[in-house]
Write an enzyme that holds these catalytic residues in place. Structure first.
Site, PDB file in Angstrom:
ATOM      1  N   CYS A   2      -6.830  40.039  78.659  1.00  0.00           N
ATOM      2  CA  CYS A   2      -6.490  41.276  79.532  1.00  0.00           C
ATOM      3  C   CYS A   2      -5.028  41.667  79.319  1.00  0.00           C
ATOM      4  O   CYS A   2      -4.073  40.805  79.421  1.00  0.00           O
ATOM      5  CB  CYS A   2      -7.052  41.310  80.837  1.00  0.00           C
ATOM      6  SG  CYS A   2      -8.655  40.929  80.992  1.00  0.00           S
ATOM      7  N   ARG A  27      -3.592  40.353  71.697  1.00  0.00           N
ATOM      8  CA  ARG A  27      -4.194  39.320  72.587  1.00  0.00           C
ATOM      9  C   ARG A  27      -5.162  39.211  72.895  1.00  0.00           C
ATOM     10  O   ARG A  27      -5.828  37.927  73.451  1.00  0.00           O
ATOM     11  CB  ARG A  27      -3.336  39.827  74.006  1.00  0.00           C
ATOM     12  CG  ARG A  27      -1.867  39.884  74.328  1.00  0.00           C
ATOM     13  CD  ARG A  27      -1.457  40.448  75.344  1.00  0.00           C
ATOM     14  NE  ARG A  27      -1.965  39.959  76.578  1.00  0.00           N
ATOM     15  CZ  ARG A  27      -1.201  39.053  77.126  1.00  0.00           C
ATOM     16  NH1 ARG A  27       0.287  38.824  76.826  1.00  0.00           N
ATOM     17  NH2 ARG A  27      -1.442  38.355  78.074  1.00  0.00           N
ATOM     18  N   TRP A  74     -10.736  41.671  78.453  1.00  0.00           N
ATOM     19  CA  TRP A  74     -11.597  40.556  77.807  1.00  0.00           C
ATOM     20  C   TRP A  74     -12.264  40.062  78.855  1.00  0.00           C
ATOM     21  O   TRP A  74     -12.109  39.497  80.134  1.00  0.00           O
ATOM     22  CB  TRP A  74     -10.423  39.404  77.433  1.00  0.00           C
ATOM     23  CG  TRP A  74     -11.064  38.284  76.653  1.00  0.00           C
ATOM     24  CD1 TRP A  74     -10.832  38.300  75.394  1.00  0.00           C
ATOM     25  CD2 TRP A  74     -11.314  37.065  77.319  1.00  0.00           C
ATOM     26  NE1 TRP A  74     -11.456  37.102  74.798  1.00  0.00           N
ATOM     27  CE2 TRP A  74     -11.554  36.257  75.929  1.00  0.00           C
ATOM     28  CE3 TRP A  74     -11.447  36.251  78.431  1.00  0.00           C
ATOM     29  CZ2 TRP A  74     -12.159  35.032  76.137  1.00  0.00           C
ATOM     30  CZ3 TRP A  74     -11.912  35.096  78.671  1.00  0.00           C
ATOM     31  CH2 TRP A  74     -12.296  34.470  77.385  1.00  0.00           C
ATOM     32  N   ASN A 100      -5.454  42.133  85.830  1.00  0.00           N
ATOM     33  CA  ASN A 100      -5.763  40.865  84.995  1.00  0.00           C
ATOM     34  C   ASN A 100      -5.845  39.732  86.127  1.00  0.00           C
ATOM     35  O   ASN A 100      -5.101  39.807  87.024  1.00  0.00           O
ATOM     36  CB  ASN A 100      -4.351  40.645  84.294  1.00  0.00           C
ATOM     37  CG  ASN A 100      -4.320  41.599  83.167  1.00  0.00           C
ATOM     38  OD1 ASN A 100      -4.963  42.189  82.699  1.00  0.00           O
ATOM     39  ND2 ASN A 100      -3.259  41.186  82.378  1.00  0.00           N
ATOM     40  N   GLY A 101      -6.585  38.689  85.701  1.00  0.00           N
ATOM     41  CA  GLY A 101      -6.856  37.418  86.575  1.00  0.00           C
ATOM     42  C   GLY A 101      -8.477  37.328  86.902  1.00  0.00           C
ATOM     43  O   GLY A 101      -9.186  38.393  86.504  1.00  0.00           O
ATOM     44  N   GLU A 482      -5.973  19.902  64.300  1.00  0.00           N
ATOM     45  CA  GLU A 482      -5.422  21.331  64.122  1.00  0.00           C
ATOM     46  C   GLU A 482      -5.969  22.014  63.124  1.00  0.00           C
ATOM     47  O   GLU A 482      -6.307  23.250  62.995  1.00  0.00           O
ATOM     48  CB  GLU A 482      -3.719  21.256  64.119  1.00  0.00           C
ATOM     49  CG  GLU A 482      -3.141  22.512  63.825  1.00  0.00           C
ATOM     50  CD  GLU A 482      -3.119  23.485  64.857  1.00  0.00           C
ATOM     51  OE1 GLU A 482      -3.842  23.199  66.052  1.00  0.00           O
ATOM     52  OE2 GLU A 482      -2.894  24.786  64.618  1.00  0.00           O
ATOM     53  N   LYS A 486      -8.281  25.357  63.358  1.00  0.00           N
ATOM     54  CA  LYS A 486      -8.085  26.680  62.725  1.00  0.00           C
ATOM     55  C   LYS A 486      -9.238  27.090  62.214  1.00  0.00           C
ATOM     56  O   LYS A 486      -9.702  28.361  62.030  1.00  0.00           O
ATOM     57  CB  LYS A 486      -6.978  26.249  61.674  1.00  0.00           C
ATOM     58  CG  LYS A 486      -5.502  26.250  62.248  1.00  0.00           C
ATOM     59  CD  LYS A 486      -4.952  27.374  62.692  1.00  0.00           C
ATOM     60  CE  LYS A 486      -5.059  27.636  64.207  1.00  0.00           C
ATOM     61  NZ  LYS A 486      -4.063  27.082  64.759  1.00  0.00           N
ATOM     62  N   GLU A 489     -11.806  28.355  64.536  1.00  0.00           N
ATOM     63  CA  GLU A 489     -11.471  29.870  65.340  1.00  0.00           C
ATOM     64  C   GLU A 489     -11.281  31.179  64.284  1.00  0.00           C
ATOM     65  O   GLU A 489     -11.937  32.090  64.687  1.00  0.00           O
ATOM     66  CB  GLU A 489     -10.169  29.741  66.201  1.00  0.00           C
ATOM     67  CG  GLU A 489      -9.047  29.385  65.648  1.00  0.00           C
ATOM     68  CD  GLU A 489      -7.921  29.110  66.683  1.00  0.00           C
ATOM     69  OE1 GLU A 489      -7.950  29.976  67.637  1.00  0.00           O
ATOM     70  OE2 GLU A 489      -6.832  28.695  66.045  1.00  0.00           O
ATOM     71  N   HIS A 505     -17.512   4.895  62.846  1.00  0.00           N
ATOM     72  CA  HIS A 505     -18.387   4.648  64.157  1.00  0.00           C
ATOM     73  C   HIS A 505     -19.178   5.784  64.490  1.00  0.00           C
ATOM     74  O   HIS A 505     -19.354   6.029  65.816  1.00  0.00           O
ATOM     75  CB  HIS A 505     -17.302   4.220  65.161  1.00  0.00           C
ATOM     76  CG  HIS A 505     -16.194   2.958  64.903  1.00  0.00           C
ATOM     77  ND1 HIS A 505     -17.097   1.802  64.792  1.00  0.00           N
ATOM     78  CD2 HIS A 505     -15.234   2.884  64.312  1.00  0.00           C
ATOM     79  CE1 HIS A 505     -15.868   0.987  64.618  1.00  0.00           C
ATOM     80  NE2 HIS A 505     -14.826   1.531  64.171  1.00  0.00           N
ATOM     81  N   LYS A 604      -5.225  35.722  72.683  1.00  0.00           N
ATOM     82  CA  LYS A 604      -3.970  35.150  72.306  1.00  0.00           C
ATOM     83  C   LYS A 604      -3.439  34.377  73.440  1.00  0.00           C
ATOM     84  O   LYS A 604      -2.845  33.278  73.152  1.00  0.00           O
ATOM     85  CB  LYS A 604      -3.009  36.288  71.687  1.00  0.00           C
ATOM     86  CG  LYS A 604      -1.578  35.490  71.562  1.00  0.00           C
ATOM     87  CD  LYS A 604      -1.916  34.820  70.107  1.00  0.00           C
ATOM     88  CE  LYS A 604      -0.494  34.174  69.571  1.00  0.00           C
ATOM     89  NZ  LYS A 604      -0.887  33.051  68.756  1.00  0.00           N
TER      90      LYS A 604
HETATM   91  C1  AGP Z   1      -4.496  28.392  68.661  1.00  0.00           C
HETATM   92  O1  AGP Z   1      -4.609  28.765  67.361  1.00  0.00           O
HETATM   93  C2  AGP Z   1      -5.482  28.835  69.699  1.00  0.00           C
HETATM   94  N1  AGP Z   1      -5.459  30.091  69.470  1.00  0.00           N
HETATM   95  C3  AGP Z   1      -5.265  28.179  71.053  1.00  0.00           C
HETATM   96  O2  AGP Z   1      -5.702  26.899  70.786  1.00  0.00           O
HETATM   97  C4  AGP Z   1      -3.738  28.226  71.797  1.00  0.00           C
HETATM   98  O3  AGP Z   1      -3.072  27.371  70.959  1.00  0.00           O
HETATM   99  C5  AGP Z   1      -3.974  27.844  73.034  1.00  0.00           C
HETATM  100  O4  AGP Z   1      -4.796  28.673  73.804  1.00  0.00           O
HETATM  101  C6  AGP Z   1      -2.503  27.482  73.982  1.00  0.00           C
HETATM  102  O5  AGP Z   1      -1.915  28.545  73.997  1.00  0.00           O
HETATM  103  P1  AGP Z   1      -0.254  28.567  74.360  1.00  0.00           P
HETATM  104  O6  AGP Z   1       0.260  27.645  73.513  1.00  0.00           O
HETATM  105  O7  AGP Z   1       0.172  29.850  74.310  1.00  0.00           O
HETATM  106  O8  AGP Z   1      -0.223  27.814  75.979  1.00  0.00           O
END
Ligand code: AGP
Length: 609
Positions: A2, A27, A74, A100-101, A482, A486, A489, A505, A604
């Site tokens: 948000c 965001r 959001w 927000n929150g 990682e 990627k 997502e 395993h 974001k």
């Molecule tokens: C990364 O591609 C993600 N969108 C997500 O995992 C992100 O790294 C995570 O939410 C942590 O965010 P930050 O680094 O702003 O704390």
């Protein structure tokens, strides 16, 4: 997640608010709305599900107001619908709120209000706020907001308009960031400095449990308990927030991948002491005598930042010989963790606003622990809460998928490792080698990105597959995690990452004829072991996409698809091997028609738990 924007000045508020919302689009959100006080003193509001562009089309008849608030939502409580979008108004349409929150005790508050005859128009937690503020309103906006917030449990960043006070916006925060930008005869409120950077660099950050009255002449800040405080003005620097501009790239994700030679360079600038084989990170406020007293390091983070923390912890353990580990912040904060006195905690976060990481920081602080930030966004809540650490200086990261922030975080953690290692058993010579390797890194990243290898062929293999397995050992295991994150997502392709040795395993059962396996096998101490694991999956019909060091002909020949990367020391390999995985996710997402910069359901900055 948000976003909040508020404006008061002499321009058309609606235009300025929409502009601000556009700057917060990165965001992640699903609906947007705006509320204005028109020149007759009436509240005017409009909301739309979907993009800010749709809201922009819908505000063609907005009044010529000079004050307003706006929001991108959001969804948390209640579906993605127009009634659930913000702003929310009280029954008399005299009070408008964006929030927000999460209001955790919303059920009890709603039940109480309903028993008093209030009719709710949305399913949101936020809607209790305008009704409560109305209930307590006796002509003093701040008193009504303060009385409301006393009843609220949870987190909030709010902005409130009162139709009968067209000269002010009231804002308050607890756990959700808000910043006020001071212009000439105009003042802007936002949940993210990115929304106000084009107006001014002069800002006032609100702290938790503070309430602000924003007028066109500035801001007055008070504590919720009534104490006053000086509104300290901070100057934010352009490099940290820069203008979010594609500069010819089709997407921010691709632009940010290609920015990595410069972002890594920025992270290193002024910090490496080549002759001394050492480094300096003044923000940690630790001289060698303090560094040598660190008996363990625990990196805390979420998602990509957690993966960067894993790499950093491995480096600290192998090079500085300090016991180190990384923990997922959302787990750490709620398990009543032991906080050793001799431990240094590192809060790793791009945004510096991730609620779970902030919660973990607060838990460390409550228990008297020692925590420093490894943060990108200057002035963010985690940076200010820790009060020490290192800014990674990757520059604004707009794409939801973190790319350049990861490599900058790892770089910063390597610089820190060098400093700690030099207080222990790393010799001057070895320190010089590490300093040199770090300084050579941007050129190697650049060299790879100039000629990234057969990424498009790898894209075909993964986009046709129902499942992709990523494998790596040692420093390559967090990179495998990682890479899988990627691809999930951005392309929404089911995949998982495993340590190469652990694969037999369980996950090996998933391999059948043609199943793509992304194998990270740089020329490090695990290379030969990796070859055995690689043959094990190959024997079961896997289609092997191998990321290996240039010139490693044996691996190139074993691979069905070979992606060579420049040679670097083991501990720097994540900074190189992650690059093809970023490109793979980007191009796979594109091939499948995904919104690569704003993937579905993601935000974001994750400012809720
Ligand atoms: C990364 O591609 C993600 N969108 C997500 O995992 C992100 O790294 C995570 O939410 C942590 O965010 P930050 O680094 O702003 O704390």
């Amino acid at each position: 997640m948000c976003g909040i924007v508020g404006y008061i000045g002499s321009d058309l508020a609606c235009e300025r608010l929409i502009e601000g919302l556009r700057r917060l689009e990165y965001r992640g959100y699903d609906s947007a709305g705006v509320a204005l006080i028109d020149p007759q003193g009436d509240l005017w509001a409009r909301k739309r599900v979907g993009r800010v562009a749709e809201l922009d089309d819908a505000v063609f008849d907005a009044p010529e107001a000079q004050i307003g608030i706006a929001h991108t939502r959001w969804a948390t409580h209640g579906g993605i619908t127009e009634p659930n979008a913000h702003p929310h108004l009280d029954a008399t349409r005299q009070i408008a709120v964006v929030h927000n929150g999460i209001i955790e005790n919303m059920h009890a508050l709603r039940q109480q209000l309903e028993s008093e005859g209030v009719h709710f128009r949305s399913e949101t937690d936020t809607e209790v706020l305008p009704h409560l503020i109305r209930k307590f309103y006796r002509g003093d906006p701040v008193a009504a907001v303060r009385a409301t917030l006393r009843l609220v449990r949870g987190t909030y960043g709010i902005a409130v308009l009162f139709a009968d006070h067209p000269d002010r916006i009231v804002a308050a925060r607890l756990g959700s960031p808000l910043v006020v930008g001071l212009g000439e005869g105009e003042t802007v409120l936002a949940s993210d400095p990115q929304a106000i950077i084009e107006l001014t660099r002069r800002v006032v950050y609100l702290d938790d449990r503070e309430i602000a009255v924003i007028s066109r002449d500035g801001v007055k800040v008070e504590r919720l308990d009534g104490r006053t405080r000086d509104a300290d003005i901070t100057l934010i620097d352009d490099e940290a927030y820069g203008v979010a501009d594609l500069q010819g790239f089709p997407h921010f994700m691709l632009k940010e991948i290609h920015e990595q030679p410069e972002s890594i360079q920025r992270c290193l600038r002024g910090r490496i002491q080549g002759e001394e084989g050492n480094a300096k990170l003044g923000g940690f406020q630790m001289d060698p005598r303090a560094l040598v007293r660190i008996e363990r390091v625990i990196a805390l983070g979420c998602g990509t930042s957690y993966h960067a923390g894993m790499v950093g912890a491995m480096a600290l353990e192998s090079l500085a010989r300090v016991p180190a580990r990384a923990e997922v912040a959302s787990e750490f904060r709620y398990r009543n963790p032991i906080i050793p006195r001799d431990a240094l905690f590192l809060a790793v976060s791009q945004s510096g606003e991730t609620m779970d990481t902030l919660g973990a920081v607060q838990e460390v602080l409550v228990k008297g622990g020692h925590v420093a930030g490894v943060v990108n966004v200057v002035g963010s809540t985690i940076a200010r809460t820790t009060g020490k650490g290192v800014y990674v200086h990757s520059g604004p990261e707009i794409a939801v998928a973190s790319t350049k922030a990861f490599t900058s975080q790892v770089t910063a953690l390597m610089v820190f490792t060098l400093m700690v290692a030099r207080t222990r058993n790393l010799s001057l010579d070895a320190g010089r080698q590490m300093a040199r390797a770090l300084e050579e890194l941007p050129a190697k990243v650049h060299a790879y990105l100039r000629d990234p290898g057969p990424i498009q062929v790898a894209v075909e293999a993964v986009t046709e597959a129902p499942y992709v397995l990523f494998l790596g050992r040692g420093f390559s295991y967090p990179v495998a995690l990682e890479g899988a994150l990627k691809l999930k997502e951005i392309a929404y392709i089911p995949c998982e990452a495993y340590p190469s040795g652990e694969m037999k395993h369980g996950p090996i059962a998933m391999i059948d004829q043609g199943a793509p396996v992304l194998f990270l096998a740089p020329a490090d101490q695990h290379r030969d072991k990796n070859i055995s694991n690689l043959k094990e999956v190959q024997a079961r019909g896997a289609r092997l996409i191998v990321v290996h060091t240039e010139g490693d002909d044996e691996l190139a020949e074993l691979a069905d698809l070979s992606i060579p990367v420049p040679a670097v020391p083991d501990y720097l390999s994540p900074l190189i091997t992650v690059l093809p995985l970023q490109l793979l996710a980007y191009h796979a997402g594109l091939a499948l028609g995904r919104d690569v910069d704003k993937p579905r359901n993601l935000a974001k900055s994750v400012t809720v738990e």
